[in-house]
Design a protein around this motif. Structure first.
Motif, PDB file in Angstrom:
ATOM      1  N   LEU A   1       0.775  -1.343  -0.073  1.00  0.00           N
ATOM      2  CA  LEU A   1       0.010   0.026  -0.080  1.00  0.00           C
ATOM      3  C   LEU A   1       0.882   1.305   0.076  1.00  0.00           C
ATOM      4  N   THR A   2       2.079   1.194   0.213  1.00  0.00           N
ATOM      5  CA  THR A   2       2.837   2.231   0.456  1.00  0.00           C
ATOM      6  C   THR A   2       4.096   2.299  -0.427  1.00  0.00           C
ATOM      7  N   GLY A   3       4.291   1.327  -1.383  1.00  0.00           N
ATOM      8  CA  GLY A   3       5.459   1.376  -2.062  1.00  0.00           C
ATOM      9  C   GLY A   3       5.090   1.025  -3.441  1.00  0.00           C
ATOM     10  N   ASP A   4       6.051   0.945  -4.461  1.00  0.00           N
ATOM     11  CA  ASP A   4       5.605   0.691  -5.743  1.00  0.00           C
ATOM     12  C   ASP A   4       6.379  -0.410  -6.388  1.00  0.00           C
ATOM     13  N   ASP A   5       7.005  -1.339  -5.383  1.00  0.00           N
ATOM     14  CA  ASP A   5       7.747  -2.584  -5.885  1.00  0.00           C
ATOM     15  C   ASP A   5       6.613  -3.454  -6.351  1.00  0.00           C
ATOM     16  N   ASP A   6       7.254  -4.293  -7.565  1.00  0.00           N
ATOM     17  CA  ASP A   6       6.246  -5.390  -8.004  1.00  0.00           C
ATOM     18  C   ASP A   6       6.040  -6.374  -7.004  1.00  0.00           C
ATOM     19  N   LEU A   7       4.976  -7.284  -7.330  1.00  0.00           N
ATOM     20  CA  LEU A   7       4.707  -8.310  -6.476  1.00  0.00           C
ATOM     21  C   LEU A   7       5.739  -9.437  -6.078  1.00  0.00           C
ATOM     22  N   LEU A   8       6.630  -9.506  -6.977  1.00  0.00           N
ATOM     23  CA  LEU A   8       7.710 -10.430  -6.930  1.00  0.00           C
ATOM     24  C   LEU A   8       8.683  -9.799  -5.824  1.00  0.00           C
ATOM     25  N   THR A   9       8.968  -8.747  -6.127  1.00  0.00           N
ATOM     26  CA  THR A   9       9.844  -7.846  -5.167  1.00  0.00           C
ATOM     27  C   THR A   9       9.317  -8.097  -3.747  1.00  0.00           C
ATOM     28  N   VAL A  10       8.125  -7.651  -3.518  1.00  0.00           N
ATOM     29  CA  VAL A  10       7.500  -7.649  -2.123  1.00  0.00           C
ATOM     30  C   VAL A  10       7.708  -9.480  -1.691  1.00  0.00           C
ATOM     31  N   ALA A  11       7.326 -10.285  -2.483  1.00  0.00           N
ATOM     32  CA  ALA A  11       7.072 -11.696  -1.955  1.00  0.00           C
ATOM     33  C   ALA A  11       8.397 -12.245  -1.547  1.00  0.00           C
ATOM     34  N   VAL A  12       9.631 -11.858  -2.296  1.00  0.00           N
ATOM     35  CA  VAL A  12      10.918 -12.353  -2.143  1.00  0.00           C
ATOM     36  C   VAL A  12      11.350 -11.353  -0.734  1.00  0.00           C
ATOM     37  N   ARG A  13      11.106 -10.343  -0.410  1.00  0.00           N
ATOM     38  CA  ARG A  13      11.167  -9.488   0.655  1.00  0.00           C
ATOM     39  C   ARG A  13      10.909 -10.080   1.931  1.00  0.00           C
TER      40      ARG A  13
ATOM     41  N   GLY B   1      10.176 -13.534   2.344  1.00  0.00           N
ATOM     42  CA  GLY B   1      10.581 -15.019   2.345  1.00  0.00           C
ATOM     43  C   GLY B   1       9.658 -15.832   1.453  1.00  0.00           C
ATOM     44  N   TYR B   2       9.232 -15.210   0.491  1.00  0.00           N
ATOM     45  CA  TYR B   2       8.733 -16.242  -0.497  1.00  0.00           C
ATOM     46  C   TYR B   2       9.447 -16.341  -2.057  1.00  0.00           C
ATOM     47  N   GLY B   3       9.339 -17.350  -2.611  1.00  0.00           N
ATOM     48  CA  GLY B   3      10.240 -17.463  -3.812  1.00  0.00           C
ATOM     49  C   GLY B   3       9.431 -17.222  -5.026  1.00  0.00           C
ATOM     50  N   SER B   4       7.998 -17.118  -4.723  1.00  0.00           N
ATOM     51  CA  SER B   4       7.378 -16.956  -6.041  1.00  0.00           C
ATOM     52  C   SER B   4       6.248 -16.212  -5.517  1.00  0.00           C
ATOM     53  N   VAL B   5       5.672 -15.544  -6.450  1.00  0.00           N
ATOM     54  CA  VAL B   5       4.316 -14.832  -6.329  1.00  0.00           C
ATOM     55  C   VAL B   5       3.240 -15.703  -6.020  1.00  0.00           C
ATOM     56  N   GLU B   6       3.149 -16.869  -6.624  1.00  0.00           N
ATOM     57  CA  GLU B   6       1.993 -17.925  -6.447  1.00  0.00           C
ATOM     58  C   GLU B   6       2.085 -18.188  -4.908  1.00  0.00           C
ATOM     59  N   ALA B   7       3.311 -18.722  -4.326  1.00  0.00           N
ATOM     60  CA  ALA B   7       3.337 -19.026  -2.913  1.00  0.00           C
ATOM     61  C   ALA B   7       3.052 -17.875  -2.120  1.00  0.00           C
ATOM     62  N   PHE B   8       3.428 -16.587  -2.391  1.00  0.00           N
ATOM     63  CA  PHE B   8       3.301 -15.298  -1.609  1.00  0.00           C
ATOM     64  C   PHE B   8       1.551 -14.916  -1.570  1.00  0.00           C
ATOM     65  N   THR B   9       0.959 -15.143  -2.741  1.00  0.00           N
ATOM     66  CA  THR B   9      -0.396 -14.743  -2.915  1.00  0.00           C
ATOM     67  C   THR B   9      -1.144 -15.924  -1.941  1.00  0.00           C
ATOM     68  N   ARG B  10      -0.955 -17.071  -2.041  1.00  0.00           N
ATOM     69  CA  ARG B  10      -1.515 -18.053  -1.109  1.00  0.00           C
ATOM     70  C   ARG B  10      -1.591 -17.722   0.445  1.00  0.00           C
ATOM     71  N   ALA B  11      -0.354 -17.396   0.732  1.00  0.00           N
ATOM     72  CA  ALA B  11      -0.101 -17.081   2.050  1.00  0.00           C
ATOM     73  C   ALA B  11      -0.747 -15.626   2.518  1.00  0.00           C
TER      74      ALA B  11
ATOM     75  N   SER C   1      -2.949  -8.227  -5.281  1.00  0.00           N
ATOM     76  CA  SER C   1      -3.324  -7.278  -6.475  1.00  0.00           C
ATOM     77  C   SER C   1      -4.511  -6.708  -5.767  1.00  0.00           C
ATOM     78  N   VAL C   2      -5.542  -7.477  -5.272  1.00  0.00           N
ATOM     79  CA  VAL C   2      -6.892  -6.756  -5.064  1.00  0.00           C
ATOM     80  C   VAL C   2      -6.492  -5.740  -3.805  1.00  0.00           C
ATOM     81  N   VAL C   3      -5.714  -6.056  -2.859  1.00  0.00           N
ATOM     82  CA  VAL C   3      -5.347  -4.983  -1.875  1.00  0.00           C
ATOM     83  C   VAL C   3      -4.712  -3.755  -2.344  1.00  0.00           C
ATOM     84  N   ARG C   4      -3.895  -4.007  -3.250  1.00  0.00           N
ATOM     85  CA  ARG C   4      -3.222  -2.929  -3.751  1.00  0.00           C
ATOM     86  C   ARG C   4      -3.932  -2.222  -4.513  1.00  0.00           C
ATOM     87  N   ARG C   5      -4.982  -2.609  -5.184  1.00  0.00           N
ATOM     88  CA  ARG C   5      -5.971  -1.810  -6.010  1.00  0.00           C
ATOM     89  C   ARG C   5      -7.149  -1.039  -5.154  1.00  0.00           C
TER      90      ARG C   5
END
Length: 292
Positions: free
Chosen positions: A69-81, A83-93, A103-107
Motif C-alpha cells: 500500500l505504501t510502495g511501488d515494488d512489483d509483487l515478486l519483489t515484495v514476495a521475496v522481501r 521470504g517467498y520465492g514466487s508470487v504464487e506462494a506469496f499470494t496463497r499465504a 493485487s486486490v489489496v493494492r488496487r
C-alpha cells in the motif's frame, strides 16, 4: 517466562522484511533464552491464543500489506522481501491471512486483517487458588480405546465425543475394574500433540485407565517415567476444569520454576454427578525443573 516471551516477539519483529532470514529458529532462540523449545511454544500458544508459527505468519503478512500500500515494488519483489520465492506462494499465504489477494489489496486498499505486535504483561491478581502438587512416577501403562483425532480449539471435539460414545457399557465396567495406581479414575489421555497446538493437527486420544494387567483387546499407551504437575479442580463441569487448565498457563507456570516437557497430557475424572453437571478432576502435565 514473560521476559522470554517478549524476546520471542522481538525476534519475530527483527525478521520482518529481511529476505536474508529464514523461518524463526525457535530451538536456537529457546537455548539462548535458557528454556526449551517445547515449553516456549506451549506457553506462547496458551497465552497468545495462537501458535507461534501462526503469529509470525500474520506479522509477516501485515508487513507485506504495508509494503503493497505504501510502495511501488512489483509483487515478486515484495514476495521475496518477505521470504517467498514466487508470487504464487506469496499470494496463497497473503490470502490466507487477509482474505484477499495482494493485487486486490493494492488496487482497493483492502480488506486487511492486520496483526499488531503482541506484548506480554504479568498481571498479579491472586484471584485463583490453585490446588497443585508435584509427583514423580515410574513408567506406567494406560489401556482403553484410542484413535487419531484432529485438534479442535473451540467447543466440543466431535471425534473424541464419538470415540467415548462408542465404548459399550460393559467395556466401561471392564476398564473400571482394571484401574489401579495413579493417575486414578477414568482418564482422557492426549499424546503426540503438535507443540504449537495448531488447529487440525492430529493427536492420539485414549479413553481408559492405568493398569498393569493384561490389556487384552484394548489399545495401549506406554508412558515413561516422568515428573508430573497435578492440578485438581471441583465444580461445574466442564467450566471448572477449563478454568483450571487456563490458569496453569496464566498463573502457575509463570510463577513456578518448572517447564513443560513432551509427553502425554492427562485429565482424570475422580468423581462426578450422575448427569456430569459437576465433577472433581485432575490435570496431569509432564514437567522438569527450570534450571536457568
Amino acid at each position: 517466562m514473560i521476559k522470554q516471551l517478549n524476546a520471542v516477539v522481538q525476534a519475530v519483529e527483527g525478521q520482518l522484511g529481511d529476505p536474508a532470514t529464514d523461518e524463526l529458529d525457535v530451538a536456537t532462540l529457546a537455548h539462548r533464552l535458557a528454556t526449551t523449545e517445547y515449553h516456549l511454544r506451549r506457553m506462547f500458544s496458551a497465552l497468545a491464543g495462537m501458535p507461534l508459527s501462526e503469529y509470525a505468519r500474520r506479522r509477516r503478512m501485515t508487513a507485506a500489506a504495508h509494503d503493497l500500500l505504501t510502495g511501488d515494488d512489483d509483487l515478486l519483489t515484495v514476495a521475496v522481501r518477505h521470504g517467498y520465492g514466487s508470487v504464487e506462494a506469496f499470494t496463497r499465504a497473503f490470502r490466507g491471512v487477509h482474505g484477499a489477494t495482494p493485487s486486490v489489496v493494492r488496487r482497493d486498499g483492502g480488506p486487511l486483517r492486520a496483526q499488531g505486535p503482541i506484548r506480554f504483561h504479568l498481571t498479579v491478581e491472586g484471584s485463583t487458588v490453585m490446588e497443585a502438587r508435584l509427583t514423580a512416577l515410574p513408567a506406567f501403562r494406560v489401556v482403553g480405546r484410542a484413535a487419531r483425532v484432529p485438534l479442535v480449539h473451540l467447543g466440543e471435539n466431535p471425534h473424541i465425543r464419538d470415540l467415548v460414545a462408542s465404548v459399550p457399557p460393559e467395556e466401561h465396567a471392564r476398564l473400571k475394574a482394571m484401574s489401579e495406581g495413579e493417575p486414578a479414575g477414568i482418564l482422557a489421555v492426549s499424546t503426540d500433540l503438535d507443540p504449537d497446538r495448531r488447529e487440525g493437527t492430529e493427536l492420539t486420544y485414549l479413553h481408559g485407565v492405568v493398569t498393569s494387567r493384561d490389556p487384552g483387546d484394548f489399545d495401549v499407551i506406554e508412558v515413561p517415567a516422568l515428573t508430573w504437575a497435578v492440578f485438581r479442580s471441583s465444580g461445574p463441569y466442564p467450566r471448572a476444569l477449563q478454568e483450571t487448565w487456563a490458569a496453569t498457563a496464566t498463573e502457575w507456570f509463570p510463577a513456578n520454576p518448572w517447564l513443560l516437557v513432551q509427553g502425554p497430557e492427562i485429565v482424570a475424572v475422580l468423581e462426578r454427578a450422575e448427569d456430569f453437571s459437576t465433577a472433581t478432576t485432575e490435570i496431569w502435565l509432564p514437567v522438569e525443573p527450570d534450571r536457568s
